[in-house]
Design an enzyme around this catalytic site. Structure first.
Site, PDB file in Angstrom:
ATOM      1  N   GLN A   1     -57.587  16.092   9.115  1.00 12.55           N
ATOM      2  CA  GLN A   1     -56.988  17.161   8.319  1.00 12.55           C
ATOM      3  C   GLN A   1     -55.476  17.210   8.446  1.00 12.55           C
ATOM      4  OE1 GLN A   1     -58.593  19.138   6.192  1.00 12.55           O
ATOM      5  NE2 GLN A   1     -60.617  18.341   6.687  1.00 12.55           N
TER       6      GLN A   1
ATOM      7  N   LYS B   1     -59.221  11.840   2.876  1.00  8.66           N
ATOM      8  CA  LYS B   1     -58.532  13.102   3.118  1.00  8.66           C
ATOM      9  C   LYS B   1     -57.022  12.974   2.884  1.00  8.66           C
ATOM     10  CE  LYS B   1     -62.330  15.158   4.583  1.00  8.66           C
ATOM     11  NZ  LYS B   1     -62.567  15.660   5.927  1.00  8.66           N
TER      12      LYS B   1
ATOM     13  N   CYS C   1     -69.265  21.966   8.737  1.00  6.72           N
ATOM     14  CA  CYS C   1     -69.436  21.025   9.846  1.00  6.72           C
ATOM     15  C   CYS C   1     -68.616  21.437  11.060  1.00  6.72           C
ATOM     16  CB  CYS C   1     -69.067  19.600   9.410  1.00  6.72           C
ATOM     17  SG  CYS C   1     -70.165  18.902   8.175  1.00  6.72           S
TER      18      CYS C   1
ATOM     19  N   HIS D   1     -64.558  19.607  14.323  1.00  7.54           N
ATOM     20  CA  HIS D   1     -65.564  19.173  13.354  1.00  7.54           C
ATOM     21  C   HIS D   1     -66.700  18.532  14.149  1.00  7.54           C
ATOM     22  CE1 HIS D   1     -67.325  16.689  10.143  1.00  7.54           C
ATOM     23  NE2 HIS D   1     -66.671  17.425   9.274  1.00  7.54           N
TER      24      HIS D   1
ATOM     25  N   ASP E   1     -58.431  13.889  16.498  1.00 11.47           N
ATOM     26  CA  ASP E   1     -58.983  13.819  15.150  1.00 11.47           C
ATOM     27  C   ASP E   1     -57.916  14.290  14.180  1.00 11.47           C
ATOM     28  OD1 ASP E   1     -60.187  14.297  12.716  1.00 11.47           O
ATOM     29  OD2 ASP E   1     -61.849  15.477  13.504  1.00 11.47           O
TER      30      ASP E   1
END
Length: 428
Positions: A227, A250, A388, A147, A224
């Site tokens: 997700q 999220k 993104c 992202h 990251d």
């Protein structure tokens, strides 16, 4: 969570699908759906089918009630007051930190820093750790599946420090090229930035193995997890990640609240990124000393209601069997992948094994935004655009695509409605 067990029925598949339904399952999706009021509304005269979970997840009633209760009954600042409401608000705030630590598999709440979201977490590390540790010619390896929030901050600090951002390429199925990654690691590598699950391809890289390789070269690793955390259990100790970040919205919590995990010894060596209240020990014009972790990295008043909601969301997740929830999502993802394959002219981007329920596709000559608009008219919410993640799409030679992203409250019926609408779009 109790109630009727849910099995994915073979008869729900489109007639031309080769999907095979699992023979058994124990995840009670209907009980979960009852906890999410927004799933039970209509859009454009149709029952809402929410397939934009990659952008944000809906909130269970327990979360909205927790946020409302904070503002209606317990509104106060935290840490600074001696009165009852301040103590109560501080207790909720720090219990939220404890829940985040539990979610990530660390026992040290000092390693859990509250931020606005994954974007702010990465920027914090880039501006604090990066400014202190990066120099001329140093390299930051960033996967091509990232992202923009895990790419642009590294470009900014690399330009300032005269370091280099080096991409880790993708294989055709969306996996990270592990041979290329091994070749890229060298004594100039200072940090590796990795997604734990791609927001556009669904790929779940072998983070633990990649982290171990980076550590052999003395590099730090930032993961990251925006997700990932809603789809499968995460253990930062097993991953051995130096930093791990996620966003509350999220994972069924409010917007504007997120978490940065960092190993204690690394966080303690990092200079504060922002200055102000809450992050200090003592202040004078001659000298300022800083509060201990995690507060030294949390300047100003935090998103207290957001933490109340995060606490509620993570406690809600704790009432579920994460193993069966993950298995259910895996089964639903396999079913959806097979069902989409029946649509003439549909091209799925990212087919790596073990991917999460992110289904990004192109349909014949249909412009993605137009197609998303047609689906919206039938109450089906998907995302269209570059997500993104422009470098990831560029690897497939495209600049825009449609994304249907699943969560644990989605059903076979949701998938079938999407697939039927796509068949209609082809036939129109």
């Amino acid at each position: 969570m109790t109630g009727t067990r849910y099995w994915l029925p073979t008869q729900s598949a489109p007639a031309t699908s080769s999907a095979s339904a699992p023979s058994s399952g124990a995840f009670d999706v209907e009980a979960v759906r009852r906890d999410f009021p927004q799933l039970h509304r209509e859009v454009n005269g149709h029952p809402l089918i929410w397939l934009d979970n990659g952008a944000t997840t809906f909130k269970p009633r327990q979360v909205t009630e927790a946020v409302g209760e904070h503002y209606a009954r317990d509104a106060s600042n935290v840490h600074r007051g001696a009165h009852t409401l301040a103590k109560q608000a501080t207790q909720v705030y720090e219990e939220g930190r404890e829940e985040a630590a539990k979610l990530l598999g660390t026992r040290d709440t000092g390693e859990v820093v509250f931020v606005r979201g994954t974007t702010e977490a990465v920027n914090l590390v880039a501006q604090s750790w990066g400014r202190a540790n990066l120099g001329v010619g140093d390299e930051i390896l960033v996967s091509a599946a990232e992202h923009h929030s895990n790419l642009v901050p590294w470009q900014l600090i690399a330009k300032e420090r005269r370091a280099r951002v080096v991409p880790i390429p993708l294989l055709p199925d969306g996996q990270l090229d592990q041979d290329a990654y091994r070749d890229l690691l060298n004594n100039k590598t200072k940090l590796v930035a990795l997604t734990h699950a791609s927001n556009v391809l669904g790929t779940v890289p072998p983070v633990a193995q990649m982290t171990a390789l980076a550590h052999r070269w003395g590099a730090r690793v930032l993961v990251d997890g925006a997700q990932a955390v809603s789809h499968f259990p995460v253990d930062v100790t097993e991953l051995d990640a130096d930093f791990y970040a996620f966003s509350g919205h999220k994972v069924f919590a409010p917007t504007g609240i997120g978490v940065l995990f960092g190993k204690r010894e690394i966080l303690e060596a990092m200079p504060p990124w922002q200055g102000g209240g809450n992050m200090i020990d003592s202040v004078s014009f001659e000298k300022t000393s800083y509060a201990p972790l995690p507060h030294r990295l949390e300047a100003g008043t935090g998103h207290i209601a957001g933490v109340a909601g995060l606490r509620a969301a993570l406690r809600y997740l704790g009432t579920l069997n994460r193993k069966t929830a993950t298995e259910y999502e895996e089964q639903l993802t396999a079913y959806a992948t097979s069902a989409l394959s029946t649509v003439p002219g549909l091209r799925l981007l990212g087919t790596a094994p073990g991917k999460i329920g992110v289904l990004t596709f192109l349909l014949a000559d249909a412009e993605p935004t137009h197609l998303a608009g047609l689906l919206d008219q039938q109450g089906i919410a998907v995302r269209a655009g570059h997500h993104c993640a422009q470098p990831a799409l560029a690897a497939y030679g495209v600049t825009s695509a449609v994304r249907a992203s699943l969560a644990m409250y989605n059903t076979v019926e949701d998938v079938d409605t999407l697939v039927a609408a796509l068949h209609e779009a082809v036939d129109a």
